[in-house]
Scaffold this motif. Structure first.
Motif, PDB file in Angstrom:
ATOM      1  N   ILE A 112       7.110  17.569  -7.224  1.00  0.00           N
ATOM      2  CA  ILE A 112       8.231  17.398  -6.285  1.00  0.00           C
ATOM      3  C   ILE A 112       7.782  17.945  -4.939  1.00  0.00           C
ATOM      4  CG2 ILE A 112       9.322  19.652  -6.806  1.00  0.00           C
ATOM      5  CD1 ILE A 112      12.065  18.118  -6.645  1.00  0.00           C
ATOM      6  N   ASN A 113       8.306  17.389  -3.848  1.00  0.00           N
ATOM      7  CA  ASN A 113       7.985  17.905  -2.525  1.00  0.00           C
ATOM      8  C   ASN A 113       8.935  19.071  -2.235  1.00  0.00           C
ATOM      9  OD1 ASN A 113       7.655  18.465   0.162  1.00  0.00           O
ATOM     10  ND2 ASN A 113       7.528  16.307   0.789  1.00  0.00           N
ATOM     11  N   THR A 114       8.444  20.286  -2.443  1.00  0.00           N
ATOM     12  CA  THR A 114       9.334  21.462  -2.326  1.00  0.00           C
ATOM     13  C   THR A 114       9.715  21.760  -0.878  1.00  0.00           C
ATOM     14  OG1 THR A 114       7.371  22.842  -2.481  1.00  0.00           O
ATOM     15  CG2 THR A 114       8.699  22.674  -4.455  1.00  0.00           C
TER      16      THR A 114
ATOM     17  N   LEU B  28       0.849  -1.199   0.000  1.00  0.00           N
ATOM     18  CA  LEU B  28       0.000   0.000   0.000  1.00  0.00           C
ATOM     19  C   LEU B  28       0.881   1.244   0.000  1.00  0.00           C
ATOM     20  CD1 LEU B  28      -3.036   0.422  -0.171  1.00  0.00           C
ATOM     21  CD2 LEU B  28      -3.001   0.990   2.262  1.00  0.00           C
ATOM     22  N   ASP B  29       1.228   1.673  -1.186  1.00  0.00           N
ATOM     23  CA  ASP B  29       2.108   2.828  -1.317  1.00  0.00           C
ATOM     24  C   ASP B  29       1.318   4.113  -1.052  1.00  0.00           C
ATOM     25  OD1 ASP B  29       4.789   3.809  -2.248  1.00  0.00           O
ATOM     26  OD2 ASP B  29       3.458   4.944  -3.553  1.00  0.00           O
ATOM     27  N   GLY B  30       1.979   5.044  -0.349  1.00  0.00           N
ATOM     28  CA  GLY B  30       1.329   6.329  -0.053  1.00  0.00           C
ATOM     29  C   GLY B  30       0.331   6.220   1.079  1.00  0.00           C
TER      30      GLY B  30
ATOM     31  N   GLY C 283      18.175   8.919  -1.419  1.00  0.00           N
ATOM     32  CA  GLY C 283      16.819   9.245  -1.854  1.00  0.00           C
ATOM     33  C   GLY C 283      15.808   8.662  -0.891  1.00  0.00           C
ATOM     34  N   ARG C 284      14.522   8.784  -1.235  1.00  0.00           N
ATOM     35  CA  ARG C 284      13.480   8.296  -0.315  1.00  0.00           C
ATOM     36  C   ARG C 284      12.829   7.012  -0.813  1.00  0.00           C
ATOM     37  NH1 ARG C 284       9.474   8.375   3.178  1.00  0.00           N
ATOM     38  NH2 ARG C 284       7.321   8.818   2.661  1.00  0.00           N
ATOM     39  N   LEU C 285      12.697   6.893  -2.115  1.00  0.00           N
ATOM     40  CA  LEU C 285      11.910   5.782  -2.657  1.00  0.00           C
ATOM     41  C   LEU C 285      12.764   4.523  -2.802  1.00  0.00           C
ATOM     42  CD1 LEU C 285       9.864   7.816  -5.268  1.00  0.00           C
ATOM     43  CD2 LEU C 285       9.232   7.194  -2.947  1.00  0.00           C
ATOM     44  N   ARG C 286      12.110   3.383  -2.737  1.00  0.00           N
ATOM     45  CA  ARG C 286      12.823   2.107  -2.749  1.00  0.00           C
ATOM     46  C   ARG C 286      12.994   1.622  -4.180  1.00  0.00           C
ATOM     47  NH1 ARG C 286       9.418   4.323   0.894  1.00  0.00           N
ATOM     48  NH2 ARG C 286       9.760   3.559   2.979  1.00  0.00           N
ATOM     49  N   LEU C 287      14.211   1.195  -4.453  1.00  0.00           N
ATOM     50  CA  LEU C 287      14.543   0.732  -5.808  1.00  0.00           C
ATOM     51  C   LEU C 287      13.684  -0.459  -6.224  1.00  0.00           C
ATOM     52  CD1 LEU C 287      16.413   0.748  -8.318  1.00  0.00           C
ATOM     53  CD2 LEU C 287      17.990  -0.721  -7.036  1.00  0.00           C
TER      54      LEU C 287
ATOM     55  N   LEU D  71       9.684  13.904  -9.450  1.00  0.00           N
ATOM     56  CA  LEU D  71      11.031  13.852  -8.885  1.00  0.00           C
ATOM     57  C   LEU D  71      10.976  13.563  -7.388  1.00  0.00           C
ATOM     58  CD1 LEU D  71      10.867  16.796 -10.752  1.00  0.00           C
ATOM     59  CD2 LEU D  71      13.310  16.377 -10.664  1.00  0.00           C
ATOM     60  N   TYR D  72      11.657  12.523  -6.964  1.00  0.00           N
ATOM     61  CA  TYR D  72      12.036  12.387  -5.550  1.00  0.00           C
ATOM     62  C   TYR D  72      13.532  12.116  -5.591  1.00  0.00           C
ATOM     63  CZ  TYR D  72      10.543  12.797  -0.829  1.00  0.00           C
ATOM     64  OH  TYR D  72      10.322  13.306   0.434  1.00  0.00           O
ATOM     65  N   PRO D  73      14.304  13.204  -5.779  1.00  0.00           N
ATOM     66  CA  PRO D  73      15.731  13.015  -6.065  1.00  0.00           C
ATOM     67  C   PRO D  73      16.531  12.715  -4.810  1.00  0.00           C
ATOM     68  CG  PRO D  73      15.200  15.345  -5.952  1.00  0.00           C
ATOM     69  CD  PRO D  73      13.913  14.613  -5.724  1.00  0.00           C
TER      70      PRO D  73
ATOM     71  N   VAL E 200       0.831  14.922  -4.818  1.00  0.00           N
ATOM     72  CA  VAL E 200      -0.206  14.168  -4.107  1.00  0.00           C
ATOM     73  C   VAL E 200       0.396  13.447  -2.899  1.00  0.00           C
ATOM     74  CG1 VAL E 200      -2.086  12.476  -4.375  1.00  0.00           C
ATOM     75  CG2 VAL E 200      -1.264  13.697  -6.374  1.00  0.00           C
ATOM     76  N   ALA E 201       1.728  13.248  -2.928  1.00  0.00           N
ATOM     77  CA  ALA E 201       2.424  12.429  -1.909  1.00  0.00           C
ATOM     78  C   ALA E 201       1.949  10.978  -1.956  1.00  0.00           C
ATOM     79  CB  ALA E 201       2.277  13.005  -0.507  1.00  0.00           C
ATOM     80  N   SER E 202       1.614  10.526  -3.149  1.00  0.00           N
ATOM     81  CA  SER E 202       1.217   9.136  -3.379  1.00  0.00           C
ATOM     82  C   SER E 202       1.754   8.799  -4.768  1.00  0.00           C
ATOM     83  CB  SER E 202      -0.308   9.067  -3.337  1.00  0.00           C
ATOM     84  OG  SER E 202      -0.736   7.755  -3.471  1.00  0.00           O
ATOM     85  N   MET E 203       2.861   8.027  -4.796  1.00  0.00           N
ATOM     86  CA  MET E 203       3.573   7.840  -6.055  1.00  0.00           C
ATOM     87  C   MET E 203       2.674   7.240  -7.142  1.00  0.00           C
ATOM     88  SD  MET E 203       6.962   5.631  -6.821  1.00  0.00           S
ATOM     89  CE  MET E 203       8.094   6.054  -8.135  1.00  0.00           C
ATOM     90  N   VAL E 204       1.822   6.300  -6.754  1.00  0.00           N
ATOM     91  CA  VAL E 204       0.970   5.651  -7.759  1.00  0.00           C
ATOM     92  C   VAL E 204       0.064   6.689  -8.432  1.00  0.00           C
ATOM     93  CG1 VAL E 204      -0.764   3.869  -8.168  1.00  0.00           C
ATOM     94  CG2 VAL E 204       1.043   3.458  -6.507  1.00  0.00           C
TER      95      VAL E 204
HETATM   96  O1  F6P Z   1       7.202   5.959  -0.510  1.00  0.00           O
HETATM   97  C1  F6P Z   1       5.968   6.306  -0.113  1.00  0.00           C
HETATM   98  C2  F6P Z   1       5.482   7.639  -0.591  1.00  0.00           C
HETATM   99  O2  F6P Z   1       4.257   7.844   0.075  1.00  0.00           O
HETATM  100  C3  F6P Z   1       5.303   7.783  -2.103  1.00  0.00           C
HETATM  101  O3  F6P Z   1       4.139   7.188  -2.581  1.00  0.00           O
HETATM  102  C4  F6P Z   1       5.282   9.278  -2.256  1.00  0.00           C
HETATM  103  O4  F6P Z   1       5.662   9.714  -3.534  1.00  0.00           O
HETATM  104  C5  F6P Z   1       6.244   9.741  -1.196  1.00  0.00           C
HETATM  105  O5  F6P Z   1       6.367   8.688  -0.256  1.00  0.00           O
HETATM  106  C6  F6P Z   1       5.765  10.986  -0.495  1.00  0.00           C
HETATM  107  O6  F6P Z   1       6.771  11.486   0.285  1.00  0.00           O
HETATM  108  P1  F6P Z   1       6.624  12.863   1.137  1.00  0.00           P
HETATM  109  O7  F6P Z   1       5.819  12.512   2.360  1.00  0.00           O
HETATM  110  O8  F6P Z   1       8.018  13.216   1.460  1.00  0.00           O
HETATM  111  O9  F6P Z   1       5.937  13.865   0.291  1.00  0.00           O
END
Ligand code: F6P
Length: 334
Positions: free
Chosen positions: A207-209, A115-117, A273-277, A261-263, A243-247
């Motif tokens: 991008i999360n600014t 359950l991503d995001g 970085g934050r996201l898992r490969l 971008l989540y660089p 949206v903070a929800s990659m999907v």
């Molecule tokens: O990895 C989980 C996740 O919720 C992604 O789906 C999303 O892109 C990212 O983290 C959001 O991160 P942040 O809370 O830093 O905006």
């Protein structure tokens, strides 16, 4: 009203075209079942007491939501029994998941983010399931971490389910990307988005600014130049979404273009970085490339990264091809 092909029909026709044994089709059908169950749980939310956090943390040190665990269990239960898998790995669990003795073993490995995001579930914003399928190395029936450490180019299949206003199932086996919408009345995914293609150019970034003070110089320069609009160096105005929800983010880009971008940044020097490969970046990279987009770490193709750890993180820049190339130019110049 779409009366088109169901996902089941589509999978079986693909099996016929490729002269498959049916093993892979069976595995996809199991994933489809899990996604329907997760969709129902996400949809019912507080009605079944599924919202809110648990006291536990996952291997990433993040608070686990009840729905993270419910979804993880649904994925495992749907896939472990049918004899298509040698093993699984979940973003939620430290070690690979072995197939119980009582079930036959198969030739594939499944990796997933159930359950991503999930921080979005309590506020009723779209979330999703992401999955990646690899071949198990020959003869391996009790896979260890090293057996999962294959680059994204080795993926047999990648996909996601999006639990939004509609539930959708989008996947690729390396022959384009197709999207199906769950028709709740008949309980079937129906082909609504054949051959999804990402526009090559875009004027929209995600991008999360709030992380900007941690960004490396190239990211900062790229975003500054986008924000400068038509009188700036890019000569056009840009729109922004987060949206903070990659999907949800990737689904938007597949439909109308954009760049996500989540660089890699300097927030936590131990994390690339934050996201898992293995659970997020690789499957989404395969989908993006198959739809005509691109997926980069900023300095190279995501799917070429040789994994060294199962839960490793990576910088992610993906979406419209020409814009991803633009970001790579900024990285090359700094
Ligand atoms: O990895 C989980 C996740 O919720 C992604 O789906 C999303 O892109 C990212 O983290 C959001 O991160 P942040 O809370 O830093 O905006």
């Amino acid at each position: 009203m779409h009366k088109g092909e169901t996902l089941t029909q589509f999978i079986i026709e693909e099996q016929r075209r490729t002269h498959g044994s049916g093993d892979f089709s069976g595995l996809l059908a199991d994933i489809e079942t899990a996604c329907k169950r997760i969709s129902a749980a996400v949809n019912k939310g507080d009605l079944i007491g599924a919202l809110g956090a648990l006291e536990t943390e996952n291997v990433q040190g993040e608070t686990q939501k009840k729905l993270d665990i419910i979804s993880n269990d649904m994925m495992v239960e749907a896939m472990q029994w049918s004899g298509h898998l040698a093993g699984m790995a979940s973003e939620e669990l430290e070690d690979p998941i072995q197939i119980p003795e009582k079930y036959p073993k198969g030739k594939y490995l499944a990796l997933f983010d159930p359950l991503d995001g999930s921080s979005n579930t309590d506020v009723n914003i779209s979330v999703g399931t992401i999955f990646s399928i690899l071949h198990a190395p020959k003869g391996v029936t009790t896979p260890e971490v090293k057996d999962f450490l294959q680059p994204g180019t080795e993926q047999v299949c990648a996909g996601y389910a999006l639990y939004g206003p509609s539930t959708m199932f989008v996947y690729t086996t390396g022959h384009g990307v197709n999207g199906f919408t769950l028709d709740q009345d008949i309980g079937e995914f129906v082909l609504t988005h054949p051959n999804m293609t990402v526009p090559e150019d875009t004027g929209e970034f995600a991008i999360n600014t709030s992380n900007s003070r941690h960004w490396v110089a190239a990211t900062k320069q790229y975003i500054d130049d986008c924000l400068a609009g038509e009188t700036g160096p890019r000569g056009r105005n840009f729109n922004m979404r987060w949206v903070a929800s990659m999907v949800a983010e990737i689904h938007r880009i597949l439909n109308r273009g954009g760049i996500f971008l989540y660089p890699r940044d300097n927030k936590n020097p131990d994390m690339a970085g934050r996201l898992r490969l293995m659970y997020e970046a690789n499957p989404m990279a395969m989908i993006m490339e198959q739809a005509g987009g691109a997926a980069s770490t900023g300095t190279g193709r995501i799917m070429d990264v040789e994994p060294t750890e199962i839960h490793q993180r990576v910088g992610v820049v993906m979406g419209s091809k020409n814009e991803v190339a633009k970001v790579e130019e900024y990285y090359a110049a700094k």
